[in-house]
Design a protein around this motif. Structure first.
Motif, PDB file in Angstrom:
ATOM      1  N   GLY A  21       0.799  -1.218   0.000  1.00  0.00           N
ATOM      2  CA  GLY A  21       0.000   0.000   0.000  1.00  0.00           C
ATOM      3  C   GLY A  21       0.830   1.265   0.000  1.00  0.00           C
ATOM      4  N   VAL A  22       1.672   1.437  -1.036  1.00  0.00           N
ATOM      5  CA  VAL A  22       2.584   2.578  -1.134  1.00  0.00           C
ATOM      6  C   VAL A  22       1.904   3.764  -1.807  1.00  0.00           C
ATOM      7  N   ASN A  23       2.105   4.946  -1.233  1.00  0.00           N
ATOM      8  CA  ASN A  23       1.605   6.191  -1.808  1.00  0.00           C
ATOM      9  C   ASN A  23       2.773   7.136  -2.044  1.00  0.00           C
ATOM     10  N   LEU A  24       2.821   7.720  -3.236  1.00  0.00           N
ATOM     11  CA  LEU A  24       3.941   8.595  -3.578  1.00  0.00           C
ATOM     12  C   LEU A  24       3.531   9.510  -4.721  1.00  0.00           C
ATOM     13  N   THR A  25       3.986  10.757  -4.669  1.00  0.00           N
ATOM     14  CA  THR A  25       3.777  11.682  -5.783  1.00  0.00           C
ATOM     15  C   THR A  25       5.134  12.142  -6.311  1.00  0.00           C
ATOM     16  N   LEU A  26       5.202  12.397  -7.614  1.00  0.00           N
ATOM     17  CA  LEU A  26       6.396  12.953  -8.233  1.00  0.00           C
ATOM     18  C   LEU A  26       6.058  14.323  -8.801  1.00  0.00           C
ATOM     19  N   LEU A  27       6.947  15.276  -8.588  1.00  0.00           N
ATOM     20  CA  LEU A  27       6.725  16.642  -9.029  1.00  0.00           C
ATOM     21  C   LEU A  27       7.686  17.018 -10.144  1.00  0.00           C
ATOM     22  N   GLU A  28       7.224  17.854 -11.045  1.00  0.00           N
ATOM     23  CA  GLU A  28       8.091  18.359 -12.103  1.00  0.00           C
ATOM     24  C   GLU A  28       9.256  19.134 -11.494  1.00  0.00           C
ATOM     25  N   GLY A  29      10.445  18.946 -12.062  1.00  0.00           N
ATOM     26  CA  GLY A  29      11.611  19.685 -11.606  1.00  0.00           C
ATOM     27  C   GLY A  29      12.223  19.184 -10.319  1.00  0.00           C
ATOM     28  N   GLU A  30      11.824  17.984  -9.875  1.00  0.00           N
ATOM     29  CA  GLU A  30      12.357  17.429  -8.640  1.00  0.00           C
ATOM     30  C   GLU A  30      13.024  16.076  -8.869  1.00  0.00           C
ATOM     31  N   VAL A  31      14.123  15.856  -8.132  1.00  0.00           N
ATOM     32  CA  VAL A  31      14.757  14.538  -8.074  1.00  0.00           C
ATOM     33  C   VAL A  31      14.302  13.868  -6.782  1.00  0.00           C
ATOM     34  N   THR A  32      13.634  12.729  -6.915  1.00  0.00           N
ATOM     35  CA  THR A  32      13.187  11.963  -5.761  1.00  0.00           C
ATOM     36  C   THR A  32      14.024  10.694  -5.671  1.00  0.00           C
TER      37      THR A  32
ATOM     38  N   ARG B  56      20.633  15.966 -11.903  1.00  0.00           N
ATOM     39  CA  ARG B  56      19.950  17.046 -11.185  1.00  0.00           C
ATOM     40  C   ARG B  56      19.802  18.289 -12.057  1.00  0.00           C
ATOM     41  N   SER B  57      20.879  18.638 -12.747  1.00  0.00           N
ATOM     42  CA  SER B  57      20.848  19.832 -13.605  1.00  0.00           C
ATOM     43  C   SER B  57      19.804  19.691 -14.706  1.00  0.00           C
ATOM     44  N   LEU B  58      19.750  18.526 -15.356  1.00  0.00           N
ATOM     45  CA  LEU B  58      18.788  18.306 -16.434  1.00  0.00           C
ATOM     46  C   LEU B  58      17.354  18.251 -15.910  1.00  0.00           C
ATOM     47  N   THR B  59      17.178  17.691 -14.718  1.00  0.00           N
ATOM     48  CA  THR B  59      15.846  17.657 -14.108  1.00  0.00           C
ATOM     49  C   THR B  59      15.310  19.069 -13.932  1.00  0.00           C
ATOM     50  N   LYS B  60      16.189  19.979 -13.505  1.00  0.00           N
ATOM     51  CA  LYS B  60      15.777  21.360 -13.290  1.00  0.00           C
ATOM     52  C   LYS B  60      15.584  22.115 -14.601  1.00  0.00           C
ATOM     53  N   SER B  61      16.560  21.999 -15.492  1.00  0.00           N
ATOM     54  CA  SER B  61      16.519  22.796 -16.723  1.00  0.00           C
ATOM     55  C   SER B  61      15.418  22.340 -17.674  1.00  0.00           C
ATOM     56  N   LEU B  62      15.127  21.032 -17.688  1.00  0.00           N
ATOM     57  CA  LEU B  62      14.093  20.499 -18.572  1.00  0.00           C
ATOM     58  C   LEU B  62      12.742  20.352 -17.867  1.00  0.00           C
ATOM     59  N   ASN B  63      12.727  20.631 -16.549  1.00  0.00           N
ATOM     60  CA  ASN B  63      11.508  20.566 -15.742  1.00  0.00           C
ATOM     61  C   ASN B  63      10.832  19.204 -15.821  1.00  0.00           C
ATOM     62  N   ILE B  64      11.624  18.162 -15.636  1.00  0.00           N
ATOM     63  CA  ILE B  64      11.089  16.808 -15.643  1.00  0.00           C
ATOM     64  C   ILE B  64      11.057  16.279 -14.208  1.00  0.00           C
ATOM     65  N   ALA B  65      10.359  15.191 -13.989  1.00  0.00           N
ATOM     66  CA  ALA B  65      10.352  14.523 -12.688  1.00  0.00           C
ATOM     67  C   ALA B  65      11.322  13.352 -12.766  1.00  0.00           C
ATOM     68  N   SER B  66      12.213  13.242 -11.797  1.00  0.00           N
ATOM     69  CA  SER B  66      13.188  12.157 -11.798  1.00  0.00           C
ATOM     70  C   SER B  66      13.004  11.294 -10.551  1.00  0.00           C
ATOM     71  N   LEU B  67      12.911   9.985 -10.763  1.00  0.00           N
ATOM     72  CA  LEU B  67      12.797   9.017  -9.667  1.00  0.00           C
ATOM     73  C   LEU B  67      14.008   8.102  -9.725  1.00  0.00           C
ATOM     74  N   MET B  68      14.777   8.084  -8.643  1.00  0.00           N
ATOM     75  CA  MET B  68      16.047   7.359  -8.635  1.00  0.00           C
ATOM     76  C   MET B  68      16.109   6.380  -7.476  1.00  0.00           C
ATOM     77  N   VAL B  69      16.549   5.176  -7.759  1.00  0.00           N
ATOM     78  CA  VAL B  69      16.871   4.191  -6.728  1.00  0.00           C
ATOM     79  C   VAL B  69      18.378   4.226  -6.509  1.00  0.00           C
ATOM     80  N   THR B  70      18.807   4.306  -5.256  1.00  0.00           N
ATOM     81  CA  THR B  70      20.248   4.319  -4.986  1.00  0.00           C
ATOM     82  C   THR B  70      20.551   3.707  -3.621  1.00  0.00           C
ATOM     83  N   HIS B  71      21.740   3.094  -3.522  1.00  0.00           N
ATOM     84  CA  HIS B  71      22.267   2.618  -2.245  1.00  0.00           C
ATOM     85  C   HIS B  71      23.337   3.583  -1.722  1.00  0.00           C
ATOM     86  N   ASP B  72      23.769   4.499  -2.569  1.00  0.00           N
ATOM     87  CA  ASP B  72      24.907   5.360  -2.260  1.00  0.00           C
ATOM     88  C   ASP B  72      24.440   6.614  -1.519  1.00  0.00           C
ATOM     89  N   GLU B  73      24.729   6.690  -0.236  1.00  0.00           N
ATOM     90  CA  GLU B  73      24.272   7.821   0.573  1.00  0.00           C
ATOM     91  C   GLU B  73      24.906   9.132   0.137  1.00  0.00           C
TER      92      GLU B  73
END
Length: 227
Positions: free
Chosen positions: A25-36, A189-206
Protein backbone atom coordinates in the motif's frame (compact mmCIF):
# COMPACT_ATOMS: atom_id res chain seq x y z
CA UNK A 1 3.24 20.56 -10.41
CA UNK A 2 2.35 16.95 -9.62
CA UNK A 3 2.85 14.78 -12.69
CA UNK A 4 2.81 11.29 -11.18
CA UNK A 5 0.68 9.72 -8.44
CA UNK A 6 1.24 6.26 -6.97
CA UNK A 7 -1.90 5.42 -5.02
CA UNK A 8 -2.09 2.50 -2.55
CA UNK A 9 0.08 0.31 -4.76
CA UNK A 10 0.57 -3.29 -3.67
CA UNK A 11 2.59 -6.04 -5.29
CA UNK A 12 2.21 -9.68 -4.35
CA UNK A 13 4.09 -12.68 -5.72
CA UNK A 14 2.74 -16.20 -5.31
CA UNK A 15 5.12 -19.13 -5.53
CA UNK A 16 3.19 -22.35 -4.97
CA UNK A 17 1.57 -21.98 -1.59
CA UNK A 18 3.85 -19.12 -0.54
CA UNK A 19 2.45 -15.60 -0.87
CA UNK A 20 4.92 -12.73 -0.57
CA UNK A 21 3.78 -9.11 -0.44
CA UNK A 22 6.59 -6.94 -1.81
CA UNK A 23 4.75 -3.59 -1.69
CA UNK A 24 2.18 -2.91 1.00
CA UNK A 25 0.00 0.00 0.00
CA UNK A 26 2.58 2.58 -1.13
CA UNK A 27 1.60 6.19 -1.81
CA UNK A 28 3.94 8.60 -3.58
CA UNK A 29 3.78 11.68 -5.78
CA UNK A 30 6.40 12.95 -8.23
CA UNK A 31 6.73 16.64 -9.03
CA UNK A 32 8.09 18.36 -12.10
CA UNK A 33 11.61 19.69 -11.61
CA UNK A 34 12.36 17.43 -8.64
CA UNK A 35 14.76 14.54 -8.07
CA UNK A 36 13.19 11.96 -5.76
CA UNK A 37 15.50 9.31 -4.30
CA UNK A 38 14.29 5.89 -3.12
CA UNK A 39 16.58 4.36 -0.49
CA UNK A 40 16.44 1.25 1.66
CA UNK A 41 18.02 -2.14 2.18
CA UNK A 42 17.94 -4.81 -0.50
CA UNK A 43 14.47 -6.36 -0.58
CA UNK A 44 12.78 -3.22 0.75
CA UNK A 45 10.73 -2.87 -2.44
CA UNK A 46 12.30 0.23 -3.95
CA UNK A 47 13.24 -1.29 -7.32
CA UNK A 48 9.85 -2.99 -7.55
CA UNK A 49 8.18 0.36 -6.93
CA UNK A 50 10.28 2.02 -9.64
CA UNK A 51 9.51 -0.67 -12.23
CA UNK A 52 5.78 -0.51 -11.48
CA UNK A 53 5.79 3.28 -11.78
CA UNK A 54 7.64 2.95 -15.09
CA UNK A 55 5.13 0.46 -16.45
CA UNK A 56 7.70 -2.34 -16.64
CA UNK A 57 5.54 -4.56 -14.43
CA UNK A 58 1.98 -4.35 -13.14
CA UNK A 59 0.72 -3.67 -9.62
CA UNK A 60 -1.41 -6.29 -7.86
CA UNK A 61 -3.58 -3.51 -6.42
CA UNK A 62 -3.71 0.27 -6.48
CA UNK A 63 -3.28 2.84 -9.21
CA UNK A 64 -0.44 4.53 -11.08
CA UNK A 65 -1.59 7.88 -12.44
CA UNK A 66 0.52 9.76 -15.00
CA UNK A 67 -0.73 13.18 -16.13
CA UNK A 68 -4.23 12.21 -15.02
CA UNK A 69 -4.19 8.91 -16.93
CA UNK A 70 -4.51 5.61 -15.05
CA UNK A 71 -1.69 3.40 -16.34
CA UNK A 72 -2.98 0.40 -14.41
CA UNK A 73 -6.18 0.41 -16.48
CA UNK A 74 -4.38 0.59 -19.84
CA UNK A 75 -3.62 -2.14 -22.36
CA UNK A 76 0.05 -3.20 -22.71
CA UNK A 77 0.35 -1.47 -26.09
CA UNK A 78 -0.87 1.83 -24.62
CA UNK A 79 1.63 1.59 -21.78
CA UNK A 80 4.41 0.75 -24.23
CA UNK A 81 3.73 3.94 -26.18
CA UNK A 82 3.80 6.04 -23.04
CA UNK A 83 7.10 4.44 -21.98
CA UNK A 84 8.62 5.09 -25.40
CA UNK A 85 7.42 8.68 -25.69
CA UNK A 86 7.10 10.07 -22.16
CA UNK A 87 9.59 8.12 -20.01
CA UNK A 88 13.37 8.01 -20.00
CA UNK A 89 15.50 5.29 -18.39
CA UNK A 90 19.02 5.17 -16.95
CA UNK A 91 20.33 1.97 -15.36
CA UNK A 92 23.42 0.86 -13.44
CA UNK A 93 25.12 -0.01 -16.73
CA UNK A 94 24.76 2.10 -19.85
CA UNK A 95 23.66 -0.80 -22.10
CA UNK A 96 24.85 1.00 -25.23
CA UNK A 97 24.64 -0.83 -28.55
CA UNK A 98 28.29 -1.78 -29.25
CA UNK A 99 28.16 -1.30 -33.03
CA UNK A 100 26.50 2.14 -32.95
CA UNK A 101 28.26 5.47 -32.53
CA UNK A 102 27.19 7.90 -29.82
CA UNK A 103 25.15 9.87 -32.36
CA UNK A 104 23.53 6.68 -33.67
CA UNK A 105 22.55 5.60 -30.13
CA UNK A 106 20.46 8.77 -29.80
CA UNK A 107 19.09 8.46 -33.33
CA UNK A 108 17.85 4.98 -32.47
CA UNK A 109 16.03 6.33 -29.41
CA UNK A 110 14.30 8.97 -31.52
CA UNK A 111 13.14 6.22 -33.87
CA UNK A 112 11.82 4.15 -30.96
CA UNK A 113 9.94 7.21 -29.71
CA UNK A 114 8.52 7.69 -33.22
CA UNK A 115 9.91 11.21 -33.50
CA UNK A 116 8.16 13.42 -36.04
CA UNK A 117 11.33 15.44 -36.61
CA UNK A 118 12.98 15.29 -40.03
CA UNK A 119 16.45 13.73 -40.21
CA UNK A 120 18.22 17.11 -40.29
CA UNK A 121 16.22 18.31 -37.28
CA UNK A 122 16.99 15.09 -35.43
CA UNK A 123 20.72 15.65 -35.95
CA UNK A 124 20.42 19.22 -34.64
CA UNK A 125 18.56 17.98 -31.56
CA UNK A 126 21.19 15.29 -30.97
CA UNK A 127 23.98 17.87 -31.20
CA UNK A 128 22.13 20.05 -28.68
CA UNK A 129 21.63 17.22 -26.17
CA UNK A 130 25.20 15.96 -26.52
CA UNK A 131 26.44 19.46 -25.81
CA UNK A 132 24.28 19.55 -22.67
CA UNK A 133 25.94 16.37 -21.36
CA UNK A 134 29.38 17.50 -22.60
CA UNK A 135 29.73 14.63 -25.06
CA UNK A 136 29.41 16.51 -28.36
CA UNK A 137 33.11 15.98 -29.08
CA UNK A 138 32.56 12.21 -28.91
CA UNK A 139 29.50 11.86 -31.11
CA UNK A 140 31.30 9.67 -33.66
CA UNK A 141 32.88 7.41 -31.03
CA UNK A 142 31.86 3.79 -30.37
CA UNK A 143 31.11 2.53 -26.83
CA UNK A 144 34.33 0.50 -26.61
CA UNK A 145 36.36 3.72 -26.68
CA UNK A 146 34.36 5.46 -23.92
CA UNK A 147 35.09 5.52 -20.20
CA UNK A 148 32.45 4.40 -17.70
CA UNK A 149 31.48 7.98 -16.92
CA UNK A 150 31.26 8.85 -20.60
CA UNK A 151 29.01 5.86 -21.24
CA UNK A 152 26.64 6.99 -18.50
CA UNK A 153 26.57 10.49 -19.95
CA UNK A 154 25.57 9.02 -23.30
CA UNK A 155 22.95 6.87 -21.54
CA UNK A 156 21.51 10.01 -19.93
CA UNK A 157 21.50 11.82 -23.28
CA UNK A 158 19.68 8.85 -24.80
CA UNK A 159 17.17 8.92 -21.96
CA UNK A 160 16.24 12.58 -22.52
CA UNK A 161 16.67 13.02 -26.30
CA UNK A 162 12.94 12.49 -26.91
CA UNK A 163 12.01 15.04 -24.19
CA UNK A 164 10.35 12.70 -21.67
CA UNK A 165 8.24 13.92 -18.77
CA UNK A 166 9.71 11.43 -16.27
CA UNK A 167 13.25 10.07 -15.86
CA UNK A 168 13.65 6.73 -14.06
CA UNK A 169 17.15 5.96 -12.80
CA UNK A 170 17.95 2.59 -11.18
CA UNK A 171 21.34 2.71 -9.42
CA UNK A 172 22.77 5.05 -12.10
CA UNK A 173 26.12 5.48 -10.31
CA UNK A 174 26.67 1.97 -8.91
CA UNK A 175 29.30 1.07 -11.51
CA UNK A 176 31.23 4.37 -11.20
CA UNK A 177 33.89 5.72 -8.86
CA UNK A 178 33.11 8.58 -6.47
CA UNK A 179 34.11 11.44 -8.77
CA UNK A 180 32.27 10.11 -11.81
CA UNK A 181 29.26 9.31 -9.62
CA UNK A 182 29.06 12.92 -8.49
CA UNK A 183 29.48 14.13 -12.06
CA UNK A 184 26.62 11.90 -13.27
CA UNK A 185 24.32 12.85 -10.40
CA UNK A 186 25.10 16.53 -10.90
CA UNK A 187 24.12 16.09 -14.52
CA UNK A 188 20.85 14.31 -13.66
CA UNK A 189 19.95 17.05 -11.19
CA UNK A 190 20.85 19.83 -13.61
CA UNK A 191 18.79 18.31 -16.43
CA UNK A 192 15.85 17.66 -14.11
CA UNK A 193 15.78 21.36 -13.29
CA UNK A 194 16.52 22.80 -16.72
CA UNK A 195 14.09 20.50 -18.57
CA UNK A 196 11.51 20.57 -15.74
CA UNK A 197 11.09 16.81 -15.64
CA UNK A 198 10.35 14.52 -12.69
CA UNK A 199 13.19 12.16 -11.80
CA UNK A 200 12.80 9.02 -9.67
CA UNK A 201 16.05 7.36 -8.63
CA UNK A 202 16.87 4.19 -6.73
CA UNK A 203 20.25 4.32 -4.99
CA UNK A 204 22.27 2.62 -2.24
CA UNK A 205 24.91 5.36 -2.26
CA UNK A 206 24.27 7.82 0.57
CA UNK A 207 26.73 10.29 -0.95
CA UNK A 208 24.33 10.74 -3.87
CA UNK A 209 21.42 11.79 -1.65
CA UNK A 210 22.68 15.38 -1.51
CA UNK A 211 21.61 15.68 -5.17
CA UNK A 212 18.00 14.75 -4.37
CA UNK A 213 15.18 17.16 -3.53
CA UNK A 214 13.28 14.45 -1.64
CA UNK A 215 14.44 11.25 0.01
CA UNK A 216 12.00 8.37 0.38
CA UNK A 217 13.14 5.67 2.80
CA UNK A 218 11.59 2.24 2.29
CA UNK A 219 11.58 -0.87 4.44
CA UNK A 220 9.66 -4.11 4.11
CA UNK A 221 7.50 -2.82 1.24
CA UNK A 222 6.46 0.38 2.97
CA UNK A 223 7.54 4.01 3.07
CA UNK A 224 9.02 4.79 6.47
CA UNK A 225 10.18 8.32 5.82
CA UNK A 226 9.40 10.98 3.22
CA UNK A 227 11.77 13.94 3.56
Amino acid sequence: MTIFIIDEVRKTFINGEVKEEILKGVNLTLLEGEVTALVGASGSGKSTLLTIAAGLQSASEGQVIFEGKNLTAMRPEQIRKIRANQFGFVFQFAHLVPFLTVEEQLMLMLNVAESKLKKREQKKEIDKILKLVEMDHRKNAYPASLSGGEKQRVAIARAIIHKPKVLFADEPTASLDSKRSKDVMGLIRSLTKSLNIASLMVTHDEEMLSFADRIIKMSDGQILQNV
